[in-house]
Design a protein around this motif. Sequence first.
Motif, mmCIF file in Angstrom:
data_model
loop_
_atom_site.group_PDB
_atom_site.id
_atom_site.type_symbol
_atom_site.label_atom_id
_atom_site.label_comp_id
_atom_site.label_asym_id
_atom_site.label_seq_id
_atom_site.Cartn_x
_atom_site.Cartn_y
_atom_site.Cartn_z
ATOM 1 N N SER A 83 -5.194 1.505 8.533
ATOM 2 C CA SER A 83 -6.043 1.976 7.435
ATOM 3 C C SER A 83 -6.014 3.495 7.330
ATOM 4 O O SER A 83 -6.084 4.052 6.231
ATOM 5 C CB SER A 83 -7.476 1.467 7.604
ATOM 6 N N ARG B 32 -0.451 11.154 -2.133
ATOM 7 C CA ARG B 32 -0.063 10.878 -3.522
ATOM 8 C C ARG B 32 -0.870 11.749 -4.488
ATOM 9 O O ARG B 32 -0.315 12.273 -5.470
ATOM 10 C CB ARG B 32 -0.286 9.395 -3.843
ATOM 11 N N ARG B 33 -2.155 11.924 -4.226
ATOM 12 C CA ARG B 33 -2.989 12.760 -5.101
ATOM 13 C C ARG B 33 -2.559 14.227 -5.029
ATOM 14 O O ARG B 33 -2.488 14.918 -6.060
ATOM 15 C CB ARG B 33 -4.459 12.626 -4.709
ATOM 16 N N ASP C 208 -8.827 13.225 5.644
ATOM 17 C CA ASP C 208 -9.305 11.974 6.234
ATOM 18 C C ASP C 208 -10.232 12.225 7.413
ATOM 19 O O ASP C 208 -10.829 11.279 7.933
ATOM 20 C CB ASP C 208 -8.129 11.102 6.670
ATOM 21 N N ALA D 71 0.824 -1.220 0.000
ATOM 22 C CA ALA D 71 0.000 0.000 0.000
ATOM 23 C C ALA D 71 0.848 1.256 0.000
ATOM 24 O O ALA D 71 0.355 2.339 -0.331
ATOM 25 C CB ALA D 71 -0.930 0.002 1.206
ATOM 26 N N PHE D 72 2.134 1.133 0.385
ATOM 27 C CA PHE D 72 3.008 2.298 0.470
ATOM 28 C C PHE D 72 4.031 2.338 -0.660
ATOM 29 O O PHE D 72 5.096 2.935 -0.529
ATOM 30 C CB PHE D 72 3.699 2.325 1.844
ATOM 31 N N TRP E 143 -1.787 8.385 3.102
ATOM 32 C CA TRP E 143 -0.795 8.229 2.025
ATOM 33 C C TRP E 143 -1.451 8.365 0.653
ATOM 34 O O TRP E 143 -0.907 9.024 -0.241
ATOM 35 C CB TRP E 143 -0.088 6.881 2.166
ATOM 36 N N ASN E 144 -2.622 7.779 0.475
ATOM 37 C CA ASN E 144 -3.321 7.921 -0.807
ATOM 38 C C ASN E 144 -3.652 9.387 -1.080
ATOM 39 O O ASN E 144 -3.537 9.870 -2.220
ATOM 40 C CB ASN E 144 -4.591 7.074 -0.812
ATOM 41 N N ASN E 145 -4.089 10.106 -0.052
ATOM 42 C CA ASN E 145 -4.348 11.537 -0.208
ATOM 43 C C ASN E 145 -3.072 12.285 -0.569
ATOM 44 O O ASN E 145 -3.074 13.181 -1.435
ATOM 45 C CB ASN E 145 -4.925 12.123 1.084
ATOM 46 N N VAL F 177 -2.839 4.380 5.481
ATOM 47 C CA VAL F 177 -2.975 4.115 4.044
ATOM 48 C C VAL F 177 -3.809 5.207 3.378
ATOM 49 O O VAL F 177 -3.465 5.701 2.297
ATOM 50 C CB VAL F 177 -3.603 2.723 3.811
ATOM 51 N N ARG F 178 -4.907 5.608 4.015
ATOM 52 C CA ARG F 178 -5.750 6.657 3.414
ATOM 53 C C ARG F 178 -5.004 7.982 3.326
ATOM 54 O O ARG F 178 -5.100 8.700 2.315
ATOM 55 C CB ARG F 178 -7.044 6.826 4.224
#
Length: 218
Positions: A36, A46-47, A136, A9-10, A42-44, A39-40
């Motif tokens: 979790s 990246r965007r 988040d 995930a990372f 990190w996803n933010n 992970v969320r």
Amino acid sequence: MDISRHLAAFSPFEALAAELLPHVMDDAGDGSHDISHLVRVWNNVRRLQAQEGGDLRLLLAAVLLHDCVRVEKNSPLRSQASTLSGRQAAGILQALGWSAEQAAEVAHAVEAHSFSAAIAPRSPEAKILQDADRLDAIGAIGVARCFYTAGRMGSSLYDAADPQAGGRALDDRRYALDHFPAKLFRLSEGFQTATGAAMARAREETMRRFVSEMLGEL
């Protein structure tokens, strides 16, 4: 917890995640600040980084360590949590061979991410982490986390006599619904990046629709 299940995930920094996750795995049973959540965020990140720039390696370190010192929401030390986490993050990174300068960059991002700390972010990485973490806290995930945390803290869903606080002061320590006007509806005003602000506005609308539906059912 088996961290190997979460490393993908990372991407593309699985090796760094393998080094840092053992320092931050939640043993307090807080499902709003668990793997979790990392992970969320990190996803933010990246965007946001794709549009705003910033060093992804520093950002991942900041994401993974931003809550490395756990302080409950109802603790009198809550406003110090990010400062304590920043100090610990710097120590962890320097022990792993990071330079003092890079560790300080990550520490600043960690210190500045918190709403309650009110520390202004100076670097692109600090601005992105603050936005990513606040994203988040709002939207559909924000609704879920709000009521989850209220349950952990022993709060009521709402004041049955005055759900909208028309004749009383807001009290989000006692009533989960009060947390929306007291804090969550205000978060979208303080975003640091243009990309984050646009995402925040959309997520705020999601929350407002939820509150409107809830009040309608009441």
